[in-house]
Write a protein that holds these residues in place. Structure first.
Motif, PDB file in Angstrom:
ATOM      1  N   VAL A 109       0.811  -1.221   0.000  1.00 34.50           N
ATOM      2  CA  VAL A 109       0.000   0.000   0.000  1.00 34.50           C
ATOM      3  C   VAL A 109       0.841   1.267   0.000  1.00 34.50           C
ATOM      4  N   ALA A 110       2.109   1.168   0.386  1.00 38.33           N
ATOM      5  CA  ALA A 110       2.982   2.348   0.365  1.00 38.33           C
ATOM      6  C   ALA A 110       3.106   2.924  -1.042  1.00 38.33           C
ATOM      7  N   GLY A 111       2.814   2.094  -2.050  1.00 34.72           N
ATOM      8  CA  GLY A 111       2.794   2.597  -3.421  1.00 34.72           C
ATOM      9  C   GLY A 111       1.741   3.676  -3.613  1.00 34.72           C
ATOM     10  N   ALA A 112       0.759   3.706  -2.730  1.00 40.47           N
ATOM     11  CA  ALA A 112      -0.272   4.747  -2.786  1.00 40.47           C
ATOM     12  C   ALA A 112       0.033   5.848  -1.762  1.00 40.47           C
ATOM     13  N   GLY A 113       1.276   5.904  -1.319  1.00 37.97           N
ATOM     14  CA  GLY A 113       1.688   6.989  -0.426  1.00 37.97           C
ATOM     15  C   GLY A 113       1.283   6.762   1.020  1.00 37.97           C
ATOM     16  N   LYS A 114       1.509   7.821   1.809  1.00 32.01           N
ATOM     17  CA  LYS A 114       1.221   7.743   3.238  1.00 32.01           C
ATOM     18  C   LYS A 114      -0.271   7.495   3.486  1.00 32.01           C
ATOM     19  N   ASP A 115      -1.119   8.091   2.652  1.00 27.52           N
ATOM     20  CA  ASP A 115      -2.564   7.894   2.811  1.00 27.52           C
ATOM     21  C   ASP A 115      -2.957   6.430   2.613  1.00 27.52           C
ATOM     22  N   GLY A 116      -2.279   5.755   1.713  1.00 27.85           N
ATOM     23  CA  GLY A 116      -2.535   4.335   1.479  1.00 27.85           C
ATOM     24  C   GLY A 116      -2.173   3.516   2.703  1.00 27.85           C
ATOM     25  N   MET A 117      -1.041   3.841   3.316  1.00 24.17           N
ATOM     26  CA  MET A 117      -0.622   3.117   4.510  1.00 24.17           C
ATOM     27  C   MET A 117      -1.579   3.383   5.671  1.00 24.17           C
ATOM     28  N   ASP A 118      -1.997   4.641   5.789  1.00 22.10           N
ATOM     29  CA  ASP A 118      -2.955   4.990   6.845  1.00 22.10           C
ATOM     30  C   ASP A 118      -4.268   4.226   6.664  1.00 22.10           C
ATOM     31  N   GLU A 119      -4.684   4.057   5.402  1.00 23.41           N
ATOM     32  CA  GLU A 119      -5.954   3.372   5.153  1.00 23.41           C
ATOM     33  C   GLU A 119      -5.871   1.898   5.532  1.00 23.41           C
ATOM     34  N   LEU A 120      -4.768   1.242   5.194  1.00 22.63           N
ATOM     35  CA  LEU A 120      -4.611  -0.164   5.605  1.00 22.63           C
ATOM     36  C   LEU A 120      -4.609  -0.269   7.127  1.00 22.63           C
ATOM     37  N   PHE A 121      -3.887   0.650   7.764  1.00 28.87           N
ATOM     38  CA  PHE A 121      -3.814   0.642   9.233  1.00 28.87           C
ATOM     39  C   PHE A 121      -5.206   0.829   9.851  1.00 28.87           C
ATOM     40  N   ALA A 122      -5.909   1.841   9.365  1.00 29.56           N
ATOM     41  CA  ALA A 122      -7.235   2.168   9.938  1.00 29.56           C
ATOM     42  C   ALA A 122      -8.239   1.049   9.695  1.00 29.56           C
ATOM     43  N   GLN A 123      -8.255   0.506   8.478  1.00 34.98           N
ATOM     44  CA  GLN A 123      -9.215  -0.572   8.177  1.00 34.98           C
ATOM     45  C   GLN A 123      -8.910  -1.814   9.004  1.00 34.98           C
ATOM     46  N   THR A 124      -7.622  -2.106   9.178  1.00 34.32           N
ATOM     47  CA  THR A 124      -7.245  -3.294   9.941  1.00 34.32           C
ATOM     48  C   THR A 124      -7.664  -3.138  11.397  1.00 34.32           C
ATOM     49  N   LYS A 125      -7.328  -1.981  11.952  1.00 36.06           N
ATOM     50  CA  LYS A 125      -7.690  -1.692  13.341  1.00 36.06           C
ATOM     51  C   LYS A 125      -9.212  -1.752  13.505  1.00 36.06           C
ATOM     52  N   GLY A 126      -9.918  -1.237  12.507  1.00 30.69           N
ATOM     53  CA  GLY A 126     -11.381  -1.221  12.542  1.00 30.69           C
ATOM     54  C   GLY A 126     -11.988  -2.613  12.689  1.00 30.69           C
ATOM     55  N   THR A 127     -11.331  -3.623  12.099  1.00 27.41           N
ATOM     56  CA  THR A 127     -11.889  -4.976  12.184  1.00 27.41           C
ATOM     57  C   THR A 127     -11.837  -5.518  13.606  1.00 27.41           C
ATOM     58  N   PHE A 128     -10.945  -4.963  14.434  1.00 24.25           N
ATOM     59  CA  PHE A 128     -10.853  -5.434  15.816  1.00 24.25           C
ATOM     60  C   PHE A 128     -11.841  -4.729  16.742  1.00 24.25           C
TER      61      PHE A 128
END
Lengths: 340, 340
Positions: free
Chosen positions: A158-177
């Motif tokens: 996701v880093a290929g989509a920049g910092k926002d891409g990394m933030d989105e993976l982080f937020a979505q993952t955390k959201g599942t918990f």
């Protein structure tokens, strides 16, 4: 005597990595300036122990600056790249904007350094991240056996989509918990615990632009005769692209010679044991400069076939490092004039 | 009049899915028994609204039972599969143990149902999950144009490693949010936010056994003339395998005909728009029966080339559903005798 260096798009994921890479590799810097769009002006970024205050790209005068490493959006490079080049500053651009222009070299220093001599417009393009690591791994094999067709499937971070891409993976993952429904903004669908077979927009032939880039960029960098069929897929990995590469060569493949060539190739680390864990995965390549090649084996389904797996840090070799290496190679080839 | 059905390995991820699938599809059950190893004996599993107490496989007498759906470990099937078959119970085995034996049919009902007639030993094998979805998608295309070579890269979910695999992805992912170092047990390396290019053990030629399975099983199910080069990769997805498939055919490919055939094919859903999000991702196929085909496009790098992306729920079509469909097809073909 050093150089006056501008970093454009300095607040983005790649811009920050460029500043870090310039410092780590002790690039000969006399003066450095961090530039970005007006909305980021005044923010601060690090360069070694120093803090740079970000200046406004739009009003910046490139006269007297030797080299500018650009990694803003493609539309920003389209305007300010030629403006900087006209002012006599060599532009190394990380966006897709100039890559396929015939008078702009597209360079991976381990593969086609001499193309830098053709930078008549003062602009050099940095290839797409997924292309860079593949051509670095292909080059020594192509020199030996002449590649004619490549089928590649990518596993792109996701880093290929920049910092926002990394933030989105982080937020979505955390959201599942915590049972938060995933917010989909940077990618077309949920990326957490998922794979998305689309990077960039669709072209008329059903390929995506990312897939098209791998095809045309490989031809421009390595050999116009090579055919490439790519399937580019985003995976829930923060940093580090992986690629499953299957190659058909003109000439008979000797696996021992292939291994030797990869072991000696610049920028490549062959790490390949045919046992549990005897290969490199993307999290293991984060922060590393090399392109790692593993899972090298004969493809018995065609006469001269070879398959391998390669991984690389897409922010480093896939972007920042390759751009800095281009600047270093231009110095070595006496293509970066001092203008003090 | 229904059947007396045994589910072996009933406490595992696939065993539970088999019980769920039998109930959902209203399989004609007169009596059902859940079996497992001694250490799971006495545990409870669900079958619709009922609760079944798990019985001991080792001491179970299969005489008088019509069909047993096996999904324990391969070594357990090796012992108890033939024992059940000898007692006159048809065995549908989900492990790899019998798949390549010449007198054991390896069956995907949409592809080679008539091979069920060759089950002389009373044992039918369920193919590997990654093979099943690929041959379901390939079958209508092979019928039209005759596939000769397939290059496939997989994106395989952790559910392929059972409930423990899913627990490991969950625990490792959660650990990254609380700074717990990842415990690596089920997979060779960390799977959270990573990709692992190894599923099953390594073979002498450098392929993994999972890759070998895709090659030899495709030949056995679909056509011995088809060459398959697979790269199998575990990705941090809970359920749902994805595959990037690139096929060379004998005959010229007509994209419109290919689409039509896929639209009409049993077990296939073609969902393919050349626009943002116009494809199926693994999280979208969870709990679904179909194999979804997307990203269908001409591969211009060879004369008769076609590429596509396919996803399927690896616990359902990749395991439980296919096994239950085998039993249903045997009933339809009058191959499942009543023995009351």
């Amino acid at each position: 005597m050093g150089y006056r260096v501008a970093v454009v798009g300095a607040t983005g994921a790649v811009g920050r990595e460029i500043l870090k890479t310039l410092h780590e590799r002790e690039f000969p810097v006399d003066e450095i300036v961090a530039l970005a769009s007006p909305r980021s002006t005044g923010r601060e970024v690090s360069f070694g122990d120093r803090t740079l205050k970000v200046q406004n790209l739009e009003t910046f005068d490139f006269a007297g600056w030797n080299v500018a490493l650009f990694s803003p959006g493609a539309s920003v490079s389209a305007i300010h790249g030629p403006r900087a080049a006209k002012a006599g500053c060599i532009v190394i651009d990380n966006t897709s904007h100039f890559r396929m222009e015939p008078d702009v070299p597209l360079v991976v220093p381990e593969v086609n350094p001499n193309d830098l001599k053709k930078a008549k417009r003062g602009i050099v393009a940095n290839p797409n991240c997924s292309t860079i690591q593949m051509v670095v791994a292909l080059k020594p094999l192509h020199d030996l056996f002449t590649a004619k067709r490549v089928v590649v499937a990518t596993y792109q971070a996701v880093a290929g989509a920049g910092k926002d891409g990394m933030d989105e993976l982080f937020a979505q993952t955390k959201g599942t918990f915590v049972n938060d429904p995933p917010k989909v903004e940077q990618f077309q669908k949920q990326i957490a615990f998922n794979c998305i077979p689309q990077i960039d927009r669709f072209m008329d032939d059903g390929a995506t632009k990312e897939e098209w880039k791998m095809t045309v960029e490989t031809k421009k960098i390595l050999d116009p005769e090579i055919q490439v069929l790519a399937t580019c897929v985003r995976v829930p990995v923060f940093i580090g692209h992986s690629e499953a590469v299957v190659v058909e060569f003109e000439e008979p493949v000797d696996l021992r010679k292939a291994r030797e060539a990869l072991r000696e190739a610049e920028g490549v680390v062959l790490l390949d044991e045919r046992e549990d864990g005897g290969y490199v995965t993307p999290i293991e390549c984060v922060g590393e400069d090399a392109t790692y090649v593993s899972r090298l084996r004969i493809d018995p389904t065609v006469p001269n076939g070879l398959a391998f797996w390669c991984v690389s840090d897409n922010l480093r070799k896939g972007a920042a490092l390759n751009a800095v290496q281009i600047a270093e190679t231009m110095i070595a080839l006496d293509l970066l004039p001092h203008r003090n």
